[in-house]
Design a protein around this motif. Sequence first.
Motif, PDB file in Angstrom:
ATOM      1  N   HIS A 151       0.880  -1.738  -0.244  1.00 17.03           N
ATOM      2  CA  HIS A 151      -0.410  -0.130   0.239  1.00 17.03           C
ATOM      3  C   HIS A 151       0.753   1.217  -0.526  1.00 17.03           C
ATOM      4  N   ARG A 152       0.082   2.228   0.307  1.00 19.32           N
ATOM      5  CA  ARG A 152       0.890   3.891  -0.290  1.00 19.32           C
ATOM      6  C   ARG A 152       1.765   3.786   1.127  1.00 19.32           C
ATOM      7  N   ILE A 153       2.038   3.376   1.639  1.00 20.29           N
ATOM      8  CA  ILE A 153       2.487   3.819   3.666  1.00 20.29           C
ATOM      9  C   ILE A 153       3.912   4.534   4.019  1.00 20.29           C
ATOM     10  N   GLU A 154       4.021   4.800   2.451  1.00 24.02           N
ATOM     11  CA  GLU A 154       5.211   5.273   3.026  1.00 24.02           C
ATOM     12  C   GLU A 154       5.654   6.301   3.945  1.00 24.02           C
ATOM     13  N   GLU A 155       4.477   7.625   4.014  1.00 22.03           N
ATOM     14  CA  GLU A 155       4.543   8.826   4.966  1.00 22.03           C
ATOM     15  C   GLU A 155       3.628   8.279   6.333  1.00 22.03           C
ATOM     16  N   LEU A 156       3.216   7.566   6.421  1.00 17.90           N
ATOM     17  CA  LEU A 156       2.972   6.784   7.634  1.00 17.90           C
ATOM     18  C   LEU A 156       4.163   6.322   8.516  1.00 17.90           C
ATOM     19  N   ILE A 157       5.172   5.814   7.090  1.00 19.18           N
ATOM     20  CA  ILE A 157       6.421   4.796   8.257  1.00 19.18           C
ATOM     21  C   ILE A 157       7.421   5.684   8.116  1.00 19.18           C
ATOM     22  N   GLY A 158       7.987   6.693   7.817  1.00 18.76           N
ATOM     23  CA  GLY A 158       8.597   7.500   7.558  1.00 18.76           C
ATOM     24  C   GLY A 158       9.082   8.235   9.144  1.00 18.76           C
ATOM     25  N   GLY A 159       8.102   8.608  10.115  1.00 18.24           N
ATOM     26  CA  GLY A 159       8.518   8.473  11.190  1.00 18.24           C
ATOM     27  C   GLY A 159       9.469   7.566  12.414  1.00 18.24           C
ATOM     28  N   PHE A 160       8.361   6.513  11.450  1.00 19.86           N
ATOM     29  CA  PHE A 160       9.553   5.053  12.689  1.00 19.86           C
ATOM     30  C   PHE A 160      10.516   5.112  12.209  1.00 19.86           C
ATOM     31  N   PHE A 161      11.043   5.673  10.863  1.00 22.41           N
ATOM     32  CA  PHE A 161      12.702   4.897  10.772  1.00 22.41           C
ATOM     33  C   PHE A 161      13.362   6.080  10.924  1.00 22.41           C
ATOM     34  N   THR A 162      12.952   7.103  11.490  1.00 21.34           N
ATOM     35  CA  THR A 162      13.443   9.080  10.910  1.00 21.34           C
ATOM     36  C   THR A 162      13.651   8.709  12.762  1.00 21.34           C
ATOM     37  N   ARG A 163      12.853   7.464  13.260  1.00 22.07           N
ATOM     38  CA  ARG A 163      13.691   7.878  15.486  1.00 22.07           C
ATOM     39  C   ARG A 163      13.984   6.918  15.405  1.00 22.07           C
ATOM     40  N   ARG A 164      13.879   5.569  14.610  1.00 22.54           N
ATOM     41  CA  ARG A 164      15.296   4.716  14.778  1.00 22.54           C
ATOM     42  C   ARG A 164      16.434   4.756  14.589  1.00 22.54           C
ATOM     43  N   PHE A 165      16.671   5.412  13.097  1.00 24.23           N
ATOM     44  CA  PHE A 165      17.824   5.623  12.264  1.00 24.23           C
ATOM     45  C   PHE A 165      18.268   7.111  12.795  1.00 24.23           C
ATOM     46  N   ALA A 166      17.948   7.809  13.842  1.00 21.47           N
ATOM     47  CA  ALA A 166      18.159   9.088  13.670  1.00 21.47           C
ATOM     48  C   ALA A 166      20.102   9.952  13.438  1.00 21.47           C
ATOM     49  N   ALA A 211      18.401  12.581   5.738  1.00 21.94           N
ATOM     50  CA  ALA A 211      19.952  13.418   5.748  1.00 21.94           C
ATOM     51  C   ALA A 211      20.090  14.630   6.535  1.00 21.94           C
ATOM     52  N   ALA A 212      21.210  14.141   7.477  1.00 16.93           N
ATOM     53  CA  ALA A 212      21.492  15.559   8.481  1.00 16.93           C
ATOM     54  C   ALA A 212      19.982  15.401   8.895  1.00 16.93           C
ATOM     55  N   GLY A 213      19.261  14.398   9.261  1.00 14.27           N
ATOM     56  CA  GLY A 213      18.908  15.335  10.471  1.00 14.27           C
ATOM     57  C   GLY A 213      16.729  15.336  10.099  1.00 14.27           C
ATOM     58  N   ASP A 214      17.084  15.727   8.439  1.00 14.75           N
ATOM     59  CA  ASP A 214      16.058  15.734   7.982  1.00 14.75           C
ATOM     60  C   ASP A 214      15.233  14.957   7.011  1.00 14.75           C
ATOM     61  N   LEU A 215      13.888  14.482   7.599  1.00 15.22           N
ATOM     62  CA  LEU A 215      13.623  13.449   6.026  1.00 15.22           C
ATOM     63  C   LEU A 215      12.988  14.329   4.918  1.00 15.22           C
ATOM     64  N   SER A 216      12.932  13.473   4.117  1.00 21.26           N
ATOM     65  CA  SER A 216      12.082  14.007   2.401  1.00 21.26           C
ATOM     66  C   SER A 216      11.690  13.104   1.590  1.00 21.26           C
ATOM     67  N   VAL A 217      10.812  12.537   1.500  1.00 23.04           N
ATOM     68  CA  VAL A 217       9.783  12.217   0.683  1.00 23.04           C
ATOM     69  C   VAL A 217       9.096  13.292  -0.321  1.00 23.04           C
ATOM     70  N   GLU A 225      17.584   2.138  21.075  1.00 18.67           N
ATOM     71  CA  GLU A 225      16.314   1.936  19.699  1.00 18.67           C
ATOM     72  C   GLU A 225      16.522   1.389  18.731  1.00 18.67           C
ATOM     73  N   ALA A 226      17.836   1.001  18.212  1.00 18.15           N
ATOM     74  CA  ALA A 226      18.420   0.272  16.663  1.00 18.15           C
ATOM     75  C   ALA A 226      17.594  -0.724  17.436  1.00 18.15           C
ATOM     76  N   CYS A 227      17.766  -1.250  17.958  1.00 16.13           N
ATOM     77  CA  CYS A 227      17.501  -2.623  18.327  1.00 16.13           C
ATOM     78  C   CYS A 227      15.831  -2.927  19.423  1.00 16.13           C
TER      79      CYS A 227
END
Length: 472
Positions: free
Chosen positions: A149-164, A180-186, A377-379
């Motif tokens: 599904h078109r879930i990228e926007e829903l899940i971006g925050g998860f990866f941002t928190r995990r791999f900050a 990149a450098a703390g900013d997420l672009s979708v 966090e990563a784990c």
Amino acid sequence: MIYAPRLPRIGTFDAWRDAARALASNDVPPDQIDWAMQDSDAGLFGASGAPLPSARDMTVPKAFIPLARQVCASRTAGAHDLLYRVLLRSRGAPRLLSNRADPQVQRLEEIGKNIRRDMHKMKAFVRFREVTEQGANRRSFLSWFEPDHRIEELIGGFFTRRFADMDWAIVTPEVTMRFAAGDLSVKAVQSARLDLSDETEALWKTYYANIFNPARLKIKAMQSEMPKKYWKNLPEAELIPELIANAEAQVRVMQEQAQSQPPPRAAKVLDRLPLREMPCALASCARCPLGAKATQAVAGEGPRDAPLMIVGEQPGDYEDLAGRPFVGPAGQLFDTLALEAGLDRRAAYVTNAVKHFKFTPRGKRRIHQSPHRSEVEACRIWLAEEIEQIRPALIVAMGATAAQALTGSGTDVLKRAGRVEEGTDGLPVLVTVHPSAILRASNGSALRARLIGDLKQAVEMCDRIAALPPDR
Ligand code: URA
């Protein structure tokens, strides 16, 4: 008159919400609306619908918004239309969404559930490949994934928190998420499948082929736990058809060799890792640097229907070698104190917040080091997976690292010990001290009494929950 809102690939929910507000607040019936994604042929009326009316004030039930966000990401035909129909009906019936017997609400819930499942799979199956350039001061990673599904926007925050603390990009066929450098672009970008093969992948495939146990092959179970459609995201998956085809012949060879050949160590480890979907992915986890030095990842163990989950910090020296949690000195003390508290450890699911041993070498010894917050966090994804699969009635967090992973705070454990808090996964978490703290303390008797008391409380709580009727 027909309205034809066209929803963009990025910002889909916001666009749906704005259009739905304009239309619903002017009482436009659903049959006059042709919802479609921009750039799709799906709309019956192209983009040439009537201009939308101006929105007027309207309120919606609170529970509608999170569900609508998920449903808007669905590729299910008619999802946006159904959402609008329920929105219209919920204006006069604020409790509509809690009516599980309503067929439209049921259908929306089902769609939402599929989205959550898709997100869960993406969290579990995204594999990052390191692409750090020489001299760069942040590590960079790249991954390819094909969600349903078109879930990228829903899940971006998860990866941002995990791999900050690193830069990464996740590329899907329609969207590129770049952190990149703390900013997420979708961004909506059409991409062909990325070929991320390299030697690491070749190594991983060799490992997988070696630990694949043909005698335990259950194709149906394998496909339901790791559906075929996700194989395309995993480097090892291209080996599966051949491994399956050769399985029978290999079993015969194994039977002939059984007397003389001990099973490879890796196979033992993998057999014991108990939870579906975890073994392959966890064994190759490179979400933080700890896996590179440890002998192996140590997953939890215990019954899948355990009412109680016990979470420690990380495997120690013994656990790292044995591949099992809590088998060294701290584990033995835990077993003793648990028995005093009336808890048979084998009835609980016992695991750790961090799955790799962190240590610093000193001569021949490996000295334990506490995991860094970013490593916890990563784990976290692995612990979340265990919680999701076991769904215990109660979790006991032993020590600061477990408390951090389960509640978001690892401070003041002594003050909090004995308290039941709400965990970030929504389950009750009883905070207590770690058995290693008792081993380290000059006079550990107070801590010992504390841990026994808290484990006793945990057992009593589980007994009480088990005694409740099943629908409570
Ligand atoms: N300490 C922990 O937290 N976990 C283990 O598995 C062993 C020691």
